[in-house]
Write an enzyme that holds these catalytic residues in place. Sequence first.
Site, PDB file in Angstrom:
ATOM      1  CG  HIS A  78      -0.468   0.016   2.537  1.00 34.15           C
ATOM      2  ND1 HIS A  78      -0.156   1.191   3.192  1.00 34.15           N
ATOM      3  CD2 HIS A  78      -0.193  -0.979   3.409  1.00 34.15           C
ATOM      4  CE1 HIS A  78       0.277   0.909   4.414  1.00 34.15           C
ATOM      5  NE2 HIS A  78       0.281  -0.401   4.570  1.00 34.15           N
ATOM      6  CG  ASP A  80      -2.604   4.235   2.852  1.00 34.37           C
ATOM      7  OD1 ASP A  80      -2.265   3.152   2.354  1.00 34.37           O
ATOM      8  OD2 ASP A  80      -3.426   4.316   3.786  1.00 34.37           O
ATOM      9  CG  ASP A 108       2.758   0.118   7.714  1.00 34.45           C
ATOM     10  OD1 ASP A 108       2.344  -0.317   6.642  1.00 34.45           O
ATOM     11  OD2 ASP A 108       2.056   0.196   8.745  1.00 34.45           O
ATOM     12  CD  GLU A 141      -3.261  -1.586   5.315  1.00 27.75           C
ATOM     13  OE1 GLU A 141      -3.408  -2.670   5.886  1.00 27.75           O
ATOM     14  OE2 GLU A 141      -2.804  -0.572   5.899  1.00 27.75           O
ATOM     15  CD  GLU A 142      -1.542   2.000   7.643  1.00 21.83           C
ATOM     16  OE1 GLU A 142      -2.288   1.558   8.531  1.00 21.83           O
ATOM     17  OE2 GLU A 142      -0.363   1.615   7.489  1.00 21.83           O
ATOM     18  CG  ASP A 165       1.084  -3.859   4.994  1.00 22.62           C
ATOM     19  OD1 ASP A 165       1.920  -3.174   5.609  1.00 22.62           O
ATOM     20  OD2 ASP A 165      -0.133  -3.609   4.977  1.00 22.62           O
ATOM     21  CG  HIS A 354       0.461   2.021  12.646  1.00 23.37           C
ATOM     22  ND1 HIS A 354      -0.861   1.664  12.585  1.00 23.37           N
ATOM     23  CD2 HIS A 354       0.964   1.752  11.416  1.00 23.37           C
ATOM     24  CE1 HIS A 354      -1.151   1.205  11.376  1.00 23.37           C
ATOM     25  NE2 HIS A 354      -0.049   1.237  10.657  1.00 23.37           N
TER      26      HIS A 354
HETATM   27 ZN   LIG Z   1       0.766  -1.430   6.395  1.00 19.83          ZN
END
Ligand SMILES: [Zn+2]
Length: 390
Positions: A78, A80, A108, A141-142, A165, A354
Amino acid sequence: MLINHERLKNLLIELIQIDSLSRKELNVALRLKGEMEELGATVFIDDAGEKVGGNVGNLIACFPGNRAAVEPLLLSAHMDTVVPGEGIVPILEGNILRTDGRTVLGGDDKSGVAIICEVMRVIKENRLPCGAIDVVFTICEEAGLIGAKCLDVGQLHARTGLVLDSDSVGYLFTKGPAKKRMEFHVYGFEAHAGVCPERGINAIKVAAEGIAKMQLGRIDHETTANIGMIEGGMARNIVPNQVVLHGEARSRSLEKLDRQTEHMKHCLEEAAARHTLELDGKRHTARIEAKIEREYDRMDVPETARIVKLVHAAAKNLNLEMKTDATGGGCDANVLNQKGLVVANLGTGMREIHTVHEWLDLNDLYVSAAMVLEIVKLNAAENHGVKPKE
Ligand SMILES: [Zn+2]
């Protein structure tokens, strides 16, 4: 060693510095579109951006390959990143890539994106035998896997493949929970808190009683539940008439997921039923309104699936220890499996994602890229008697 470490590292660092929060992936998509076209893919961007209110859609790059008989493969990551993720300043110390502490790194999932680009570069420059490869770089995705949800898999040639991922390169995630999101509105009855509190029903108290009865946190080895947000009340001197609770439950068992969701709703309903009020001859009861949605389905790729076998065989060729495992999180693979594909999630080396402490060991990145390349080669070899290890 075919993977060009320097080139892969440089691409990752470049991509990390292109801001791409969810719904704002345009610049990174344009960079990748150019890259994919240069490598010989037919590239298009779908209409997912319009559907989710973003500035670009999913990027789909189809490489025809040079071996028609080989089963096509999907490679996906992904584009984003989460917040805080603008103006990222990557700092490289030895082989460790981290940030200046103000933002996430965006490894990520830029690590997955960079690995896929590098593998396609290697395939092209070495003219490696391979079947068709569909590269899909998703948006959002997030934001709840909503880019993948909008993806029309009918446009793809591949029916199996990998999402890149997850963190540890020694793991292939084949199982993951389905998830439900819940919004509970708890209604009481408002009144002046000092003058006539007996003419009110306190929605905060009702919610609190319900939550106190709930089983939350880790329910069992494959089920979790959480109330993550609570909002309500209007002022200190008003008996509150409304509280909103935001929660979720996840389980790899759909039956347990339903049971847990019902349990949470039931606790609140029971609490509400205990709070009644006679007012001017009219009976008032606290009540609950529940909005429950399936956010995504579970991922459940069997050990016998071709992609799992390919990953194990590739790991063996590279002398890498590889375990299949279950995750508690969700990723695009959940959605792709729900759409009928068979897709597992392979690690790229991203760590502490994150958070602003996110980091990545470049050695992991290189191993992951070598793995993906080996998987592509093995996939071609199995169908064509091409010797996999060169
Ligand atoms: Zn991810």
